[in-house]
Design an enzyme around this catalytic site. Structure first.
Site, mmCIF file in Angstrom:
data_model
loop_
_atom_site.group_PDB
_atom_site.id
_atom_site.type_symbol
_atom_site.label_atom_id
_atom_site.label_comp_id
_atom_site.label_asym_id
_atom_site.label_seq_id
_atom_site.Cartn_x
_atom_site.Cartn_y
_atom_site.Cartn_z
ATOM 1 N N ASP A 55 14.514 56.945 -13.794
ATOM 2 C CA ASP A 55 15.493 56.137 -13.150
ATOM 3 C C ASP A 55 15.223 54.523 -12.791
ATOM 4 O OD1 ASP A 55 17.236 55.451 -11.290
ATOM 5 O OD2 ASP A 55 16.591 56.631 -9.773
ATOM 6 N N HIS A 273 -7.017 30.533 -11.724
ATOM 7 C CA HIS A 273 -7.138 29.361 -12.916
ATOM 8 C C HIS A 273 -7.096 30.136 -14.294
ATOM 9 C CE1 HIS A 273 -10.146 27.618 -9.681
ATOM 10 N NE2 HIS A 273 -8.921 27.580 -9.378
ATOM 11 N N GLU A 362 -6.716 24.131 -18.482
ATOM 12 C CA GLU A 362 -6.869 25.049 -17.399
ATOM 13 C C GLU A 362 -5.912 24.650 -16.325
ATOM 14 O OE1 GLU A 362 -10.234 26.330 -13.913
ATOM 15 O OE2 GLU A 362 -10.593 24.605 -15.400
#
Length: 474
Positions: A55, A273, A362
């Site tokens: 569902d 990070h 990063e």
């Protein structure tokens, strides 16, 4: 143990390993893993081809009640034996499909991640986007919270909490990390070594390679366990396994884990990070002879991430609590600039290794409250937009941000100050996400609507405890 790559492999594995139950898992829209289980005999070749029904109207942000039927289609290579269930249970991560058309469901986060990878390859820029998220978390001993019409509160406790130095503990031994000094003294101050090691080894046993584990900066049991980098979709799968294992190992020890970005006032928050690099074959396209050993491609990718960061944060920092972490003074990356070493910059270039293979960006803004498939897909789309448009990231921010004169600091753009601001930025800037039909307009609109109604406006309606301290006697 058999390797699972095809439906036949899964059937053989079930038989050889004596699997009794198959647990089918998928990701809801906001970012919680969902599941239902079937007897092992129900999982045959037809289940992979035709799917199994559920569902969809009961899943947050998905179907209306009049079009509720959906299908899960298991992915063979995602299988692992659940380390916590009593019955031997094989877990299979699933894709979501429409039962009428058979098409992949556009609001399925894993499908969006798959489309992002296909878009990358279709551009001819590269064939693999590697991600390495560093998800932090807190291990607490107790959490209580509540809110109704006449009261609202939360209460956190941890044997490691610095606030408990004076608590009668019969005896109180006093080894409790100071605020912002949890990174990272040896035991007995670090009391979480064994539980983190159990988390790490459990993850390794289910196929999630780990590089290290350690205490993090904050008091009260803040921790980090770092996974080895992987391509986008497998990394999304691994991050869900990561959260699942960490929470359940903690529960086994009568502890509780939260990935909330800022559960403690006046101490460091919890980030994720996220490292990214794009490869073509065996070549890292981010390695070069430019700033910090980066290629022009990498600098343009950084430019794309920085340009779109305000809207990007609607997916990478998707809670109202996220913006209590993104404030100056707590190592938070609030400055939309790049740097090789400055950790207050939104994009950092790690300098741990001179190897070309290690060159990467990063992105330090994200936090682990995000839906990993959506967050990493959005980061990739912003990076690709920067590469396509040769977006200049500007000059690096290599100065100490806290020593900058006010007139110079005013020129450095910053992250949004609230989820409302990030969602408004997403409403104004999302064309880069729609490329290749990766994020559809429906996905963007539904995300904004869901977050505004269920989170931003819900918080706006409720008095905050500190408001009583500020205003009760006026």
């Amino acid at each position: 143990m058999l390797k699972m790559e095809t439906p036949k492999d899964v059937e053989a594995f079930i038989k050889e390993e004596g699997v009794e139950v198959v647990d089918l898992r998928f990701m809801d829209f906001p970012g919680l893993w969902q599941h239902f289980s079937v007897p092992a005999r129900e999982v045959d070749a037809a289940a992979f081809e035709n799917g199994l029904g559920f569902d969809g109207s009961s899943i947050r942000g998905w179907q209306a009640i009049n079009e509720s039927d959906m299908l899960v289609k298991p992915v063979p290579e995602t299988g692992f034996i659940d380390p916590f269930f009593a019955a031997k249970t094989l877990v299979l991560i699933c894709n979501i499909c429409d039962p009428v058309t058979g098409a992949d469901y556009t609001r399925d986060p894993r499908n969006i991640a798959r489309k992002a990878v296909a878009y990358l390859r279709g551009l001819g820029i590269g064939d693999t986007a590697y991600f390495g998220p560093e998800a932090e978390f807190f291990i607490f001993d107790d959490i209580r919270f509540g809110q109704n019409e006449h009261e609202g509160y939360y209460h956190i406790d941890s044997v490691e909490g610095r606030w408990n130095t004076g608590r009668p503990e019969a005896p109180n031994l006093g080894y409790k990390p100071r605020y912002k000094e949890g990174y990272f003294p040896v035991p007995p101050t670090d009391s979480m070594q064994d539980i983190r090691s159990e988390m790490m080894l459990t993850l390794e046993r289910i196929g999630v390679p780990i590089e290290c584990q350690h205490h993090e900066v904050a008091t009260g049991g803040q921790a980090e366990i770092d996974m080895r980098f992987a391509p986008l979709v497998p990394m999304g799968d691994m991050l869900l396994k990561y959260k699942y294992v960490i929470k359940n190992v903690a529960r086994k020890h009568n502890r509780t884990v939260t990935f909330m970005p800022k559960p403690l006032f006046n101490d460091n928050g919890t980030g994720m990070h996220t490292h990214i690099s794009i490869w073509k074959g065996d070549t890292n396209l981010f390695a070069g002879d430019g700033y910090a050993g980066l290629s022009e491609t990498a600098l343009h990718a950084a430019g794309g991430i920085l340009k779109h960061a305000p809207s990007l944060l609607a997916f990478t920092n998707p809670t109202t609590n996220s913006y209590k972490r993104l404030v100056p003074g707590f190592e938070a990356p609030v400055n939309l600039a790049y740097s090789s070493r400055n950790r207050s910059a939104a994009v950092r270039i790690p300098m741990y290794s001179p190897s070309a293979k290690a060159k990467r960006l990063e992105f330090r803004c994200p936090d682990p409250s995000c839906n990993p498939y959506l967050a990493m897909s959005a980061i990739l789309m912003a990076a690709l937009d920067g590469i396509q448009n040769k977006t200049d990231p500007g000059d690096p921010l290599d100065k100490d941000i806290y020593d900058l004169p006010p007139e110079e600091l005013a020129k450095v753009p910053t992250t949004p100050g609230s989820l409302r601001e990030a969602l408004n930025a997403l409403a104004a800037d999302h064309e880069y996400l729609l490329k290749g039909d990766v994020f559809t307009q429906d996905v963007v609109d539904t995300w904004i609507d869901y977050k505004m109604k269920n989170e931003v406006q819900a918080i706006d309606l409720r008095p905050h405890p500190w408001e009583f301290a500020l205003y009760y006697d006026i």
